[in-house]
Design a protein around this motif. Structure first.
Motif, mmCIF file in Angstrom:
data_model
loop_
_atom_site.group_PDB
_atom_site.id
_atom_site.type_symbol
_atom_site.label_atom_id
_atom_site.label_comp_id
_atom_site.label_asym_id
_atom_site.label_seq_id
_atom_site.Cartn_x
_atom_site.Cartn_y
_atom_site.Cartn_z
ATOM 1 N N TRP A 125 3.691 20.992 18.463
ATOM 2 C CA TRP A 125 2.859 20.033 19.200
ATOM 3 C C TRP A 125 1.398 20.221 18.759
ATOM 4 C CZ3 TRP A 125 4.977 19.850 24.979
ATOM 5 C CH2 TRP A 125 6.164 19.108 24.992
ATOM 6 N N GLU A 133 -1.066 20.988 21.913
ATOM 7 C CA GLU A 133 -0.754 20.553 23.276
ATOM 8 C C GLU A 133 0.220 21.561 23.888
ATOM 9 O OE1 GLU A 133 -0.159 16.408 23.881
ATOM 10 O OE2 GLU A 133 0.556 16.676 25.935
ATOM 11 N N ARG A 134 -0.136 22.050 25.063
ATOM 12 C CA ARG A 134 0.660 23.077 25.748
ATOM 13 C C ARG A 134 0.821 24.332 24.888
ATOM 14 N NH1 ARG A 134 -0.535 20.594 30.208
ATOM 15 N NH2 ARG A 134 0.300 18.509 30.342
ATOM 16 N N ASN A 194 2.755 13.244 20.673
ATOM 17 C CA ASN A 194 1.666 12.328 21.040
ATOM 18 C C ASN A 194 0.785 12.260 19.792
ATOM 19 O OD1 ASN A 194 2.537 12.088 23.730
ATOM 20 N ND2 ASN A 194 1.437 13.961 24.291
ATOM 21 N N LYS A 274 8.077 9.587 19.894
ATOM 22 C CA LYS A 274 7.970 9.475 21.359
ATOM 23 C C LYS A 274 7.410 8.087 21.621
ATOM 24 C CE LYS A 274 5.302 11.445 25.245
ATOM 25 N NZ LYS A 274 4.486 12.595 25.694
ATOM 26 N N GLU A 278 4.636 8.231 28.874
ATOM 27 C CA GLU A 278 3.340 8.840 29.207
ATOM 28 C C GLU A 278 2.196 8.174 28.456
ATOM 29 O OE1 GLU A 278 4.101 13.062 28.534
ATOM 30 O OE2 GLU A 278 4.836 13.246 30.591
ATOM 31 N N ARG A 311 12.977 10.290 20.916
ATOM 32 C CA ARG A 311 13.018 11.080 22.156
ATOM 33 C C ARG A 311 13.415 10.240 23.366
ATOM 34 N NH1 ARG A 311 8.418 13.835 23.797
ATOM 35 N NH2 ARG A 311 9.395 15.801 24.335
ATOM 36 N N LYS A 352 15.761 16.095 26.565
ATOM 37 C CA LYS A 352 15.404 17.362 27.211
ATOM 38 C C LYS A 352 16.609 17.903 27.986
ATOM 39 C CE LYS A 352 10.429 16.727 27.457
ATOM 40 N NZ LYS A 352 9.157 16.846 28.177
ATOM 41 N N ASP A 357 11.701 17.994 33.558
ATOM 42 C CA ASP A 357 10.747 18.437 32.535
ATOM 43 C C ASP A 357 10.629 19.962 32.468
ATOM 44 O OD1 ASP A 357 8.884 18.269 30.578
ATOM 45 O OD2 ASP A 357 7.279 17.427 31.807
ATOM 46 N N GLU A 379 16.965 19.301 23.757
ATOM 47 C CA GLU A 379 15.586 19.784 23.553
ATOM 48 C C GLU A 379 15.220 20.912 24.523
ATOM 49 O OE1 GLU A 379 12.547 16.649 23.177
ATOM 50 O OE2 GLU A 379 11.126 17.940 24.223
ATOM 51 N N GLU A 385 5.097 26.190 28.990
ATOM 52 C CA GLU A 385 4.261 25.292 29.790
ATOM 53 C C GLU A 385 4.419 25.521 31.299
ATOM 54 O OE1 GLU A 385 4.945 21.125 29.101
ATOM 55 O OE2 GLU A 385 3.532 20.529 30.667
ATOM 56 N N TYR A 386 5.656 25.494 31.757
ATOM 57 C CA TYR A 386 5.904 25.692 33.195
ATOM 58 C C TYR A 386 6.407 27.107 33.473
ATOM 59 C CZ TYR A 386 5.576 20.611 33.230
ATOM 60 O OH TYR A 386 5.143 19.320 33.078
HETATM 61 O O1 GCW Z 1 6.004 18.018 29.952
HETATM 62 C C1 GCW Z 1 5.303 17.056 29.356
HETATM 63 C C2 GCW Z 1 4.085 17.747 28.876
HETATM 64 C C3 GCW Z 1 3.326 16.931 27.859
HETATM 65 C C4 GCW Z 1 4.281 16.576 26.721
HETATM 66 C C5 GCW Z 1 5.459 15.819 27.300
HETATM 67 C C6 GCW Z 1 6.515 15.466 26.259
HETATM 68 C C7 GCW Z 1 3.774 16.235 24.401
HETATM 69 O O2 GCW Z 1 3.257 18.057 29.987
HETATM 70 O O3 GCW Z 1 2.251 17.687 27.406
HETATM 71 O O4 GCW Z 1 3.635 15.821 25.714
HETATM 72 O O5 GCW Z 1 6.095 16.601 28.275
HETATM 73 O O6 GCW Z 1 7.512 16.172 26.184
HETATM 74 O O7 GCW Z 1 6.359 14.503 25.548
#
Ligand code: GCW
Length: 668
Positions: A125, A133-134, A194, A274, A278, A311, A352, A357, A379, A385-386
């Motif tokens: 990412w 990102e993350r 992204n 993607k 979002e 995705r 995912k 998420d 995925e 991240e979490y």
């Molecule tokens: O969980 C979210 C994240 C985003 C991420 C998105 C994704 C790349 O907070 O940062 O963006 O998932 O998987 O596309």
């Protein structure tokens, strides 16, 4: 990371190496093998059958071998001579590293291996400005040459040249590629899904030339490179008035772009997309569906044997919390189930593992259990991240192995993927990387275990999380005593449960601080637009996702999972994901929900306190830098765990008014 040059030179300097290619021509991987061995040993390879008294390692690549293309066999003879055999140079590479791993673990033995998942992919990412990102381990290893000034540079001087975007530290990328190959990774996407700013241009000149340099490094380790693309690129960089996937000009534009990519990178893997998620552009903007979108790319990539990875993380991120009929957990299935069978043979849907998420506890995504005629990738998110931002120790393999073991009529989910695919070779696992420019690659040194573990989990369906931890610790702390290694393994093996204990309870998810996703924020997302609610009130908590009275999410599963419709037959750990129950509801464990919340939150902190003591006990028996790194992280983890405990317990105490049976401190 375990494969460092000093270790290799020392370990291997008393061996003689010999490579035989039978019916195979030299390729980038065989050149790599030869040069790796020569470089590590500071010795030339023996070109003809060696006549030496030293133990010989013979690598035989024989196209006539009946092993699977990526498989290998290792034969360790009584006299110490070793023969590694495969039908491809890539298989040989994996065999070579597997043998090195055996040597590192002091467990040389004969064995034959075939990888379980076909696609074993890493998603970066990383962004063109050098941020990730993350990402929790420093800046990107690929991009962002000006470090922290890069943002200002970008926006003030948009004419920056291609060279400025790339970090240019090839040796770090090579080390990373070697590490990934050593554990069997065979695909990587090089930029964030992204796709912003300069990354939109990675698919065209002059950026493409620099991307090509990176891909050549990965190719020489048998790893195919992919790029994430911006669905709106035809408009953004192609001067077209539309990005409609069915528009002839758009199709022609993508074809030209793709044809050129393959001129520059003949073994390019394809695209990751993607879309409609979002805020990212996508086919819905043009009244098209996601099969239209994916197939546009599949068709321009097909002549070059490329694939598109699309995705399934598509959901309405502008939910009104007042409207209980909208359930984010339903989104992947609602958007994609009807498209089963409509994706081209070289299109792959990346889903995912859970429906929301990457929370500490989620059920399996129903899409993975229901699609019948679609290539699927499952995925995972290695970057934490979490899961504690690589500050908190959280060895997450127990969760992943559990997710991939959910049963379906076609076997476990990991077995199911190739069985329901249009093209079994285009199925597998993908995960978001957790590396950056930090000296130890992953922020917390122990977080390396998740990267290593992910790859081993892709490769083998029989390895347990403990076995993987044992390998990683053995390779990473080889000079430590057995007792020390056991301490580290034990911390890793208990860490995922400890983390889950002090976070959101019983699968309800998202009680996380909305500012970056580290630490507690029980109501941070409750009245927000992201569709992640827990519905805690004075009587109870949880989301009713049943078919009878709730959002109907349970109905997306095959009938095999009908037990989830009733709280009595739902596993405790997922109770609040599926049901809204009173605080006095009794779990199978015998505890009430509220008492379970209190107990686990106290237990989670106690466990972290033990980690601190145990880590202190091994000071002096591991490298000081590694020890200090984890000690510092554990101090922060303890503060974080206490924060979680007190905020979550207080939150529920204030709502429910039910005191802790054991009279421990709750705050009013
Ligand atoms: O969980 C979210 C994240 C985003 C991420 C998105 C994704 C790349 O907070 O940062 O963006 O998932 O998987 O596309």
């Amino acid at each position: 990371m375990w494969l460092n040059q000093a270790w290799l030179s020392q370990t291997l300097s008393n061996r003689v190496f010999h490579i035989e290619l039978i019916g195979v021509s030299e390729d980038a991987v065989s050149v790599r093998l030869r040069s790796e061995i020569a470089q590590w040993l500071h010795l030339p390879l023996v070109t003809s059958a060696p006549q030496s008294t030293q133990p010989t390692v013979t690598l035989v690549c024989d196209v006539r071998s009946c092993l699977d293309e990526e498989g290998f066999s290792i034969d360790v003879a009584q006299d110490g001579n070793v023969c590694i055999e495969s039908s491809s140079t890539r298989g040989l590479l994996y065999g070579f590293y597997a043998w090195l791993r055996d040597v590192g673990l002091k467990a040389e033995h004969s064995h034959t291996e075939i990888p379980d998942q076909k696609l074993r992919m890493i998603n970066q990412w990383d962004q063109a400005d050098g941020s990730v990102e993350r990402g929790y381990a420093g800046e990107s290893i690929f991009y962002g040459r000006w470090g922290s000034n890069v943002h200002a540079e970008f926006f003030d001087f948009p004419e920056r040249s291609a060279a400025d975007v790339f970090r240019g530290d090839i040796s770090r990328i090579r080390d990373y590629a070697r590490f990934l190959a050593s554990v069997g990774i065979n695909a990587i996407s090089l930029n964030n899904v992204n796709v912003r700013s300069y990354a939109t241009r990675f698919i065209v000149e002059p950026y493409l030339q620099r991307i090509a340099e990176i891909t050549r490094i990965f190719s020489s380790f048998g790893i195919k490179s992919f790029l994430s693309v911006n669905f709106a690129a035809p408009k953004v960089i192609g001067n077209l008035t539309t990005s409609d996937p069915c528009d002839k000009k758009v199709i022609a534009w993508w074809k030209k772009v793709v044809d050129h990519i393959y001129e520059v990178i003949p073994d390019f893997g394809g695209f990751v997309v993607k879309a409609d998620s979002e805020g990212e552009p996508g086919p819905y903007q043009y009244g098209r569906d996601h099969a239209d979108g994916a197939n546009l790319f599949a068709r321009v990539l097909a002549p070059h044997h490329g694939i598109v990875i699309w995705r399934a993380f598509v959901y309405n991120s502008h939910t009104d919390w007042r409207d209980r009929s909208v359930d984010r957990a339903r989104a992947a299935f609602d958007n994609f189930a009807a498209l089963d069978g409509k994706f081209d043979d070289n299109a792959v849907l990346q889903v995912k593992f859970g429906p929301i998420d990457f929370q500490t506890r989620e059920p399996l995504s129903p899409l993975l259990a229901r699609m019948q005629k679609t290539n699927l990738i499952m995925e995972f998110e290695i970057t934490a991240e979490y899961l504690g931002h690589q500050i908190d120790v959280n060895y997450v393999l127990p969760q992943w192995i559990g997710m991939a073991s959910w049963q379906s009529p076609e076997g476990s989910i990991r077995e199911r993927l190739p069985r329901v695919a249009r093209q079994p070779q285009f199925t597998g696992f993908a995960a978001i990387s957790n590396v950056g420019m930090d000296e130890n690659w992953t922020g917390n040194t122990l977080a390396q275990a998740n990267l290593y573990g992910y790859a081993r989990f892709c490769w083998s369906k029989s390895l347990t999380s403990q076995e993987i931890a044992h390998e990683w610790v053995g390779l990473s702390f080889e000079n430590s005593t057995t007792a020390t290694k056991q301490v580290i393994e034990s911390i890793l093996n208990r860490s995922n449960k400890a983390y889950e204990d002090y976070c959101a309870p019983l699968g309800v998810g998202f009680m996380v601080n909305r500012n970056g996703h580290y630490g507690p924020g029980p109501d941070d997302y409750e009245f927000d637009r992201w569709g992640t609610y827990h519905y805690a009130d004075r009587d109870g908590v949880g989301v009713d996702r049943t078919s009878a009275t709730g959002t109907g999410f349970v109905g997306q599963y095959p009938s095999l999972y009908s037990s989830l419709e009733k709280p009595e037959t739902t596993p405790d750990e997922l109770l609040l994901f599926f049901h809204h129950v009173n605080y006095t509801y009794r779990l199978h464990s015998g505890e009430t929900v509220i008492q379970h919340i209190y107990n686990t939150h106290f237990a989670g902190v106690e466990e972290v306190e033990k980690f601190v003591d145990e880590w202190n006990s091994i000071q002096g028996d591991i490298e000081p830098l590694d020890w200090e790194n984890v000690a510092e992280r554990l101090r922060r983890q303890k503060a974080n765990a206490i924060n979680w405990r007190d905020q979550i317990n207080t939150f529920f105490w204030r709502l429910s008014g039910i005191a802790d049976e054991q009279g421990r401190s709750l705050y009013s």
